[in-house]
Design a protein around this motif. Structure first.
Motif, mmCIF file in Angstrom:
data_model
loop_
_atom_site.group_PDB
_atom_site.id
_atom_site.type_symbol
_atom_site.label_atom_id
_atom_site.label_comp_id
_atom_site.label_asym_id
_atom_site.label_seq_id
_atom_site.Cartn_x
_atom_site.Cartn_y
_atom_site.Cartn_z
ATOM 1 N N UNK A 1 -14.231 -10.768 -6.412
ATOM 2 C CA UNK A 1 -13.669 -11.020 -7.743
ATOM 3 C C UNK A 1 -13.288 -9.737 -8.466
ATOM 4 N N UNK A 2 -13.646 -8.580 -7.911
ATOM 5 C CA UNK A 2 -13.281 -7.304 -8.538
ATOM 6 C C UNK A 2 -11.783 -7.082 -8.355
ATOM 7 N N UNK A 3 -11.036 -6.795 -9.415
ATOM 8 C CA UNK A 3 -9.590 -6.556 -9.267
ATOM 9 C C UNK A 3 -9.304 -5.397 -8.317
ATOM 10 N N UNK A 4 -8.401 -5.631 -7.388
ATOM 11 C CA UNK A 4 -8.075 -4.600 -6.404
ATOM 12 C C UNK A 4 -7.363 -3.413 -7.041
ATOM 13 N N UNK A 5 -6.777 -3.616 -8.234
ATOM 14 C CA UNK A 5 -6.107 -2.496 -8.898
ATOM 15 C C UNK A 5 -7.075 -1.376 -9.230
ATOM 16 N N UNK A 6 -8.337 -1.745 -9.481
ATOM 17 C CA UNK A 6 -9.333 -0.710 -9.792
ATOM 18 C C UNK A 6 -9.572 0.170 -8.572
ATOM 19 N N UNK A 7 -9.688 -0.446 -7.383
ATOM 20 C CA UNK A 7 -9.871 0.337 -6.161
ATOM 21 C C UNK A 7 -8.637 1.186 -5.870
ATOM 22 N N UNK A 8 -7.459 0.622 -6.112
ATOM 23 C CA UNK A 8 -6.230 1.388 -5.867
ATOM 24 C C UNK A 8 -6.153 2.594 -6.790
ATOM 25 N N UNK A 9 -6.560 2.407 -8.063
ATOM 26 C CA UNK A 9 -6.567 3.539 -8.990
ATOM 27 C C UNK A 9 -7.579 4.593 -8.557
ATOM 28 N N UNK A 10 -8.731 4.140 -8.045
ATOM 29 C CA UNK A 10 -9.735 5.101 -7.578
ATOM 30 C C UNK A 10 -9.237 5.868 -6.363
ATOM 31 N N UNK A 11 -8.512 5.191 -5.462
ATOM 32 C CA UNK A 11 -7.954 5.876 -4.283
ATOM 33 C C UNK A 11 -6.921 6.906 -4.708
ATOM 34 N N UNK A 12 -6.094 6.543 -5.683
ATOM 35 C CA UNK A 12 -5.083 7.490 -6.179
ATOM 36 C C UNK A 12 -5.742 8.699 -6.813
#
Length: 329
Positions: A207-218
């Motif tokens: 349920x965690x938004x994947x955008x948060x992980x993408x921002x962390x990867x960036x």
């Protein structure tokens, strides 16, 4: 000759609607919007009042009387049953054993469940197979688990002791040493419940938004940093839920210690007797006293409520400490 075209009669004017029915419909609509949710959830509360709240209150009434199995309610004794229970060494020994087994099972259980859920959330082959596989121990009967692990942790010819002696280490007295018996019983509990809690954490992770992980990867965060700074903070509400439910279940443990040996009394010196086993002994043992057993039940209830509230306040404060921290490499 002129023809006259008949004209349609003018429509009759409707009488203005009375404001009373309109107000009545609006009131009914508001009542429907307010009462319908409560009607949907009322079956749970009715069932809880029947099989949950009433037994709790009735147990409190029994604990204040000299209650017999055959004769039923006896004389009113007030807090004498509580005084008797709190004056015995068996109660404090059972309380110590219960907390020891609870800590040895609940703390590793939550940590292992989070790690397993994190692995299951990755791009694995045959995801469904692995996710179903971790739930298999949960559907095994507790009695079967206890019997199997009692053989695995047998003192003489158990699997664990054979492995230890195979590498030159001394055998462990799993049934004679208090701490070793607590570790063995906690292992049974963890075997059954880690997979169940892992699926709860897995659902929360998805349920965690994947955008948060993408921002962390960036931002350049590594996998370990993303897990610690993004995943774990986002799981705080779920961790609160699992900790509270593990506390309630861990303090009521009965099946595993009861079936750890053939006698079912918590060891020769009661080194793994829990509060629920002590309650059972008072209620169905040689000296039956439902009043004293009910006193133990209420003491256990108060302990669970106190620890549950304490866990809730601590984890709630941690949850409000802040969101995910800044991502660093």
């Amino acid at each position: 000759m002129t023809t006259t075209i008949p004209t349609a009669p003018a429509p009759a004017r409707r009488a203005p609607e009375s404001p009373a029915p309109s107000r009545r419909r609006s009131v009914l609509a508001r009542l429907d919007a307010r009462l319908t949710p409560y009607l949907f959830i009322s079956p749970f509360f009715l069932l809880f009042a029947l099989v949950g709240l009433f037994p709790i209150l009735y147990t409190a009434w029994v604990s204040l009387h000299d209650w017999d199995l055959i004769r039923g309610q006896g004389d009113f004794v007030g807090l004498a049953n509580f005084q008797f229970v709190l004056g015995t060494d068996s109660f404090y020994k059972a309380l110590r054993n219960t907390f020891s087994i609870f800590l040895l099972s609940s703390v590793p259980q939550v940590i292992a469940a989070i790690l397993i859920a994190y692995v299951l959330d990755a791009n694995l082959r045959a995801k469904t197979f692995w996710r179903m596989g971790v739930l298999v121990p949960y559907i095994v009967a507790p009695v079967a688990v206890s019997l199997i692990f009692a053989k695995i942790f047998a003192d003489q010819s158990g699997l664990v002791n054979n492995l230890l002696m195979g590498v030159g280490l001394p055998a462990v007295g799993w049934h004679s040493d208090a701490l070793a018996s607590h570790v063995a019983i906690a292992t049974m509990v963890n075997f059954r419940w880690i997979g169940y809690n892992a699926l709860i954490f897995l659902a929360a992770m998805q349920a965690v938004p994947r955008e948060i992980y993408e921002a962390a990867i960036i931002d350049g965060s590594g996998r370990l940093r993303r897990f610690w700074s993004v995943t774990v903070p986002m799981l705080r509400p779920t961790i609160i839920f699992v900790v509270i439910t593990s506390t309630i279940g861990g303090l009521q443990i009965f099946d595993e210690p009861r079936m750890f040996d053939t006698a079912g009394q918590g060891g020769a010196s009661r080194q793994w007797m829990t509060l629920t086993m002590y309650l059972y002994e008072l209620g169905w043992g040689p000296q039956v006293s439902f009043g004293r057993a009910s006193a133990v039940a209420w003491l256990l209830f108060l302990i669970i409520v106190a620890i549950g509230v304490l866990n809730f306040l601590i984890t709630k404060r941690i949850a409000h400490a802040g969101g995910p921290s800044k991502h660093k490499r």
